[in-house]
Motif scaffolding. Sequence first.
Motif, mmCIF file in Angstrom:
data_model
loop_
_atom_site.group_PDB
_atom_site.id
_atom_site.type_symbol
_atom_site.label_atom_id
_atom_site.label_comp_id
_atom_site.label_asym_id
_atom_site.label_seq_id
_atom_site.Cartn_x
_atom_site.Cartn_y
_atom_site.Cartn_z
ATOM 1 N N THR A 88 -4.649 -1.309 8.918
ATOM 2 C CA THR A 88 -3.733 -2.091 8.771
ATOM 3 C C THR A 88 -2.230 -1.456 8.475
ATOM 4 O O THR A 88 -2.119 -0.361 8.381
ATOM 5 C CB THR A 88 -4.006 -2.715 7.354
ATOM 6 O OG1 THR A 88 -4.194 -2.153 6.426
ATOM 7 C CG2 THR A 88 -5.381 -3.606 7.397
ATOM 8 N N VAL A 89 -1.374 -2.506 8.509
ATOM 9 C CA VAL A 89 0.166 -2.059 8.475
ATOM 10 C C VAL A 89 0.534 -0.968 7.252
ATOM 11 O O VAL A 89 0.860 0.004 7.358
ATOM 12 C CB VAL A 89 0.940 -2.958 8.568
ATOM 13 C CG1 VAL A 89 1.087 -3.797 7.418
ATOM 14 C CG2 VAL A 89 2.335 -2.488 8.950
ATOM 15 N N ILE A 90 -0.052 -1.484 5.990
ATOM 16 C CA ILE A 90 0.139 -0.759 5.069
ATOM 17 C C ILE A 90 -0.620 0.445 4.926
ATOM 18 O O ILE A 90 0.134 1.713 4.606
ATOM 19 C CB ILE A 90 -0.222 -1.464 3.356
ATOM 20 C CG1 ILE A 90 0.470 -2.776 3.754
ATOM 21 C CG2 ILE A 90 0.012 -0.680 2.257
ATOM 22 C CD1 ILE A 90 2.008 -2.663 3.482
ATOM 23 N N ALA A 91 -1.806 0.617 5.311
ATOM 24 C CA ALA A 91 -2.422 1.977 5.484
ATOM 25 C C ALA A 91 -1.679 2.954 6.205
ATOM 26 O O ALA A 91 -1.656 4.083 5.902
ATOM 27 C CB ALA A 91 -3.939 1.719 5.971
ATOM 28 N N SER A 92 -1.290 2.578 7.454
ATOM 29 C CA SER A 92 -0.282 3.309 8.618
ATOM 30 C C SER A 92 0.737 3.747 7.719
ATOM 31 O O SER A 92 1.228 4.921 8.078
ATOM 32 C CB SER A 92 -0.274 2.470 9.620
ATOM 33 O OG SER A 92 -1.659 2.180 10.304
ATOM 34 N N LEU A 100 6.044 4.432 0.640
ATOM 35 C CA LEU A 100 6.225 3.052 1.369
ATOM 36 C C LEU A 100 5.181 1.968 0.753
ATOM 37 O O LEU A 100 5.522 1.001 0.518
ATOM 38 C CB LEU A 100 6.129 3.415 2.780
ATOM 39 C CG LEU A 100 7.363 3.808 3.762
ATOM 40 C CD1 LEU A 100 7.088 4.228 5.113
ATOM 41 C CD2 LEU A 100 8.382 2.888 3.637
ATOM 42 N N PRO A 101 3.966 2.504 0.683
ATOM 43 C CA PRO A 101 3.188 1.452 -0.063
ATOM 44 C C PRO A 101 3.740 0.955 -1.250
ATOM 45 O O PRO A 101 3.556 -0.238 -1.773
ATOM 46 C CB PRO A 101 1.711 2.191 0.094
ATOM 47 C CG PRO A 101 1.581 3.266 1.193
ATOM 48 C CD PRO A 101 3.086 3.544 1.040
ATOM 49 N N TYR A 102 4.119 1.844 -2.193
ATOM 50 C CA TYR A 102 4.634 1.526 -3.516
ATOM 51 C C TYR A 102 5.786 0.527 -3.426
ATOM 52 O O TYR A 102 5.746 -0.554 -3.981
ATOM 53 C CB TYR A 102 5.113 2.664 -4.194
ATOM 54 C CG TYR A 102 4.048 3.790 -4.661
ATOM 55 C CD1 TYR A 102 3.266 3.452 -6.082
ATOM 56 C CD2 TYR A 102 3.659 4.962 -3.822
ATOM 57 C CE1 TYR A 102 2.268 4.081 -6.437
ATOM 58 C CE2 TYR A 102 2.485 5.543 -4.282
ATOM 59 C CZ TYR A 102 1.989 5.374 -5.581
ATOM 60 O OH TYR A 102 0.977 6.130 -5.982
ATOM 61 N N ALA A 103 6.682 0.764 -2.287
ATOM 62 C CA ALA A 103 7.873 0.175 -2.046
ATOM 63 C C ALA A 103 7.483 -1.349 -1.756
ATOM 64 O O ALA A 103 7.843 -2.090 -2.347
ATOM 65 C CB ALA A 103 8.890 0.702 -1.153
ATOM 66 N N PHE A 104 6.426 -1.364 -0.766
ATOM 67 C CA PHE A 104 5.872 -2.745 -0.289
ATOM 68 C C PHE A 104 5.411 -3.741 -1.306
ATOM 69 O O PHE A 104 5.546 -4.672 -1.533
ATOM 70 C CB PHE A 104 5.092 -2.421 1.037
ATOM 71 C CG PHE A 104 5.965 -2.630 2.381
ATOM 72 C CD1 PHE A 104 5.916 -3.644 3.018
ATOM 73 C CD2 PHE A 104 6.742 -1.579 2.759
ATOM 74 C CE1 PHE A 104 6.445 -3.875 4.350
ATOM 75 C CE2 PHE A 104 7.474 -1.515 3.786
ATOM 76 C CZ PHE A 104 7.269 -2.765 4.652
ATOM 77 N N PHE A 105 4.570 -2.702 -2.258
ATOM 78 C CA PHE A 105 3.739 -3.262 -3.147
ATOM 79 C C PHE A 105 4.810 -4.175 -4.152
ATOM 80 O O PHE A 105 4.625 -5.398 -4.659
ATOM 81 C CB PHE A 105 2.935 -2.629 -4.024
ATOM 82 C CG PHE A 105 2.210 -3.345 -5.086
ATOM 83 C CD1 PHE A 105 1.038 -4.086 -4.848
ATOM 84 C CD2 PHE A 105 2.438 -2.968 -6.404
ATOM 85 C CE1 PHE A 105 0.278 -4.580 -5.590
ATOM 86 C CE2 PHE A 105 1.645 -3.681 -7.304
ATOM 87 C CZ PHE A 105 0.528 -4.389 -7.177
ATOM 88 N N VAL A 106 5.878 -3.382 -4.497
ATOM 89 C CA VAL A 106 6.716 -3.868 -5.469
ATOM 90 C C VAL A 106 7.710 -5.028 -4.802
ATOM 91 O O VAL A 106 7.933 -5.865 -5.442
ATOM 92 C CB VAL A 106 7.893 -2.769 -5.933
ATOM 93 C CG1 VAL A 106 9.183 -3.249 -6.758
ATOM 94 C CG2 VAL A 106 7.096 -1.800 -6.927
ATOM 95 N N PHE A 107 8.019 -4.753 -3.560
ATOM 96 C CA PHE A 107 8.939 -5.884 -3.178
ATOM 97 C C PHE A 107 8.088 -7.009 -2.819
ATOM 98 O O PHE A 107 8.784 -8.051 -3.130
ATOM 99 C CB PHE A 107 9.302 -5.399 -1.535
ATOM 100 C CG PHE A 107 10.231 -4.133 -1.406
ATOM 101 C CD1 PHE A 107 10.860 -3.787 -2.422
ATOM 102 C CD2 PHE A 107 10.461 -3.681 -0.244
ATOM 103 C CE1 PHE A 107 11.748 -2.689 -2.547
ATOM 104 C CE2 PHE A 107 11.571 -2.413 -0.307
ATOM 105 C CZ PHE A 107 12.169 -2.172 -1.241
ATOM 106 N N VAL A 108 7.018 -7.140 -2.229
ATOM 107 C CA VAL A 108 6.121 -8.406 -2.016
ATOM 108 C C VAL A 108 5.786 -8.899 -3.378
ATOM 109 O O VAL A 108 5.724 -10.244 -3.506
ATOM 110 C CB VAL A 108 4.819 -7.815 -1.252
ATOM 111 C CG1 VAL A 108 4.053 -9.166 -1.092
ATOM 112 C CG2 VAL A 108 5.104 -7.372 -0.054
ATOM 113 N N LEU A 109 5.511 -8.158 -4.584
ATOM 114 C CA LEU A 109 5.296 -8.632 -5.818
ATOM 115 C C LEU A 109 6.390 -9.558 -6.313
ATOM 116 O O LEU A 109 6.369 -10.593 -6.867
ATOM 117 C CB LEU A 109 4.782 -7.503 -6.958
ATOM 118 C CG LEU A 109 3.867 -7.857 -8.116
ATOM 119 C CD1 LEU A 109 2.864 -8.462 -7.672
ATOM 120 C CD2 LEU A 109 3.998 -6.470 -8.940
#
Length: 435
Positions: A88-92, A100-109
Amino acid sequence: MTATPDSPPRRQTAAPFHAPATRRGRLTVLGPGLVLAAASVGAGDMVTSLAGAAGYGMALMWAILVGVVMKYALTEAVGRLYLATGHTVIASLRSAGRWLPYAFFVFVLVIGLLYGAALSSVASLALSTLFPALPLRPVAVVIALVSAGLVYVGRYALFERVMSGFMLAKFLGMVVLAVATLVTMDDPSAVVTSLRPRLPEGDMITVLALVGGVGGTAGVASYSYWVREKRWQHRSWLPVMRADAGVSYAVTFLFVVCTSIVGTGLLYGTGRTITGNDGLAALAEPLGADLGSVARVLFLGTFFLVTLSALVGGFNALCYLLSDSLRTLRGVPDADAERHMGQRSRPFRAFVLYCAVTSVAVTFMGRPVRLVLTYAAVGSLILPLLSGALLVLLNRRGVEKPYRNKLLSNVLLSGSFVLFGVLAVVQLKETLGGL
């Protein structure tokens, strides 16, 4: 594909099935693209295209076309990354940068905190304009809860059918409105004559808004999850995925063209304009005066479906991104991914409840300005980060040639990185100025 030190190993799964060999067979399996179109075409697309048409007629269609091409390039790269790696995109993204996964998690939250309240309020506005007796906030709460319920209980097959139905209904509604506008215009040729491309002096923000406003944000990042649900895993699915994404943006572009025709016919040269969702609802009155009460009802019904489909699709996309980010941060292997990020998994459903509860809470709080500004600023950062990561991930030597970026992909992804980066800077400046 052979694993490299900087790329995750390919997922080990059962032997994937191949794409249909015939064109008709391939057309029958399309679906994620229509889901993306239904989730991404929202009230914002209507506002920006109508506002552009009010000031410039059809002269800014070139900017909308540029936006569609760039969003297609991003979406195609997201789908191609999944087909290349099985991840998946996050795993990649984790292999491009552990942060990056931390950033996306915070952003999407943060986006999930306000997304439901914002869109359910807009959908409620459309209904209350159509039926003035309906109370705005209670209806917004009901819409948010029903939308979350659809995502909570439905499997992907049901979700795809619902979203495809939404897309068909709102597309047909806007086509009928565009045709009615052309038929009733005193001078329909004004639509054609205003098509001459223009670059407005001193109004580049409108152009940037049109380029960046076409299509979605979370939906683009979530495209790989919907491709994954279809079990497109073999190289033979690459042309199918590209056609699927192409259908998505062809429908999106035609929808915005129809919206621009309506805006040109009703607003261009009149001095009237659209200043937000309230202005979008207010447009129903002059539209009804010009085209009749049936057109007014059709416009408000289309407005409602546009927002409702974006709400349902957005909830699904956000919950996939949140549950996958959490899975990736916890180091859960791909072999156990379904239990931790699938639509029936506990984390996915927990995040659906999060979106539902925050929608209700923020709706009754009146959507504080500070939170809304934060939401807009955070959301603006996703696309430049995604563009930059795709440039890195899809140019690695470990990626097989059919999946690796070609020159055109690199040019479009680089352009997306710059364009959406500029838009993010503009949004951040506006946010800091408003705090």
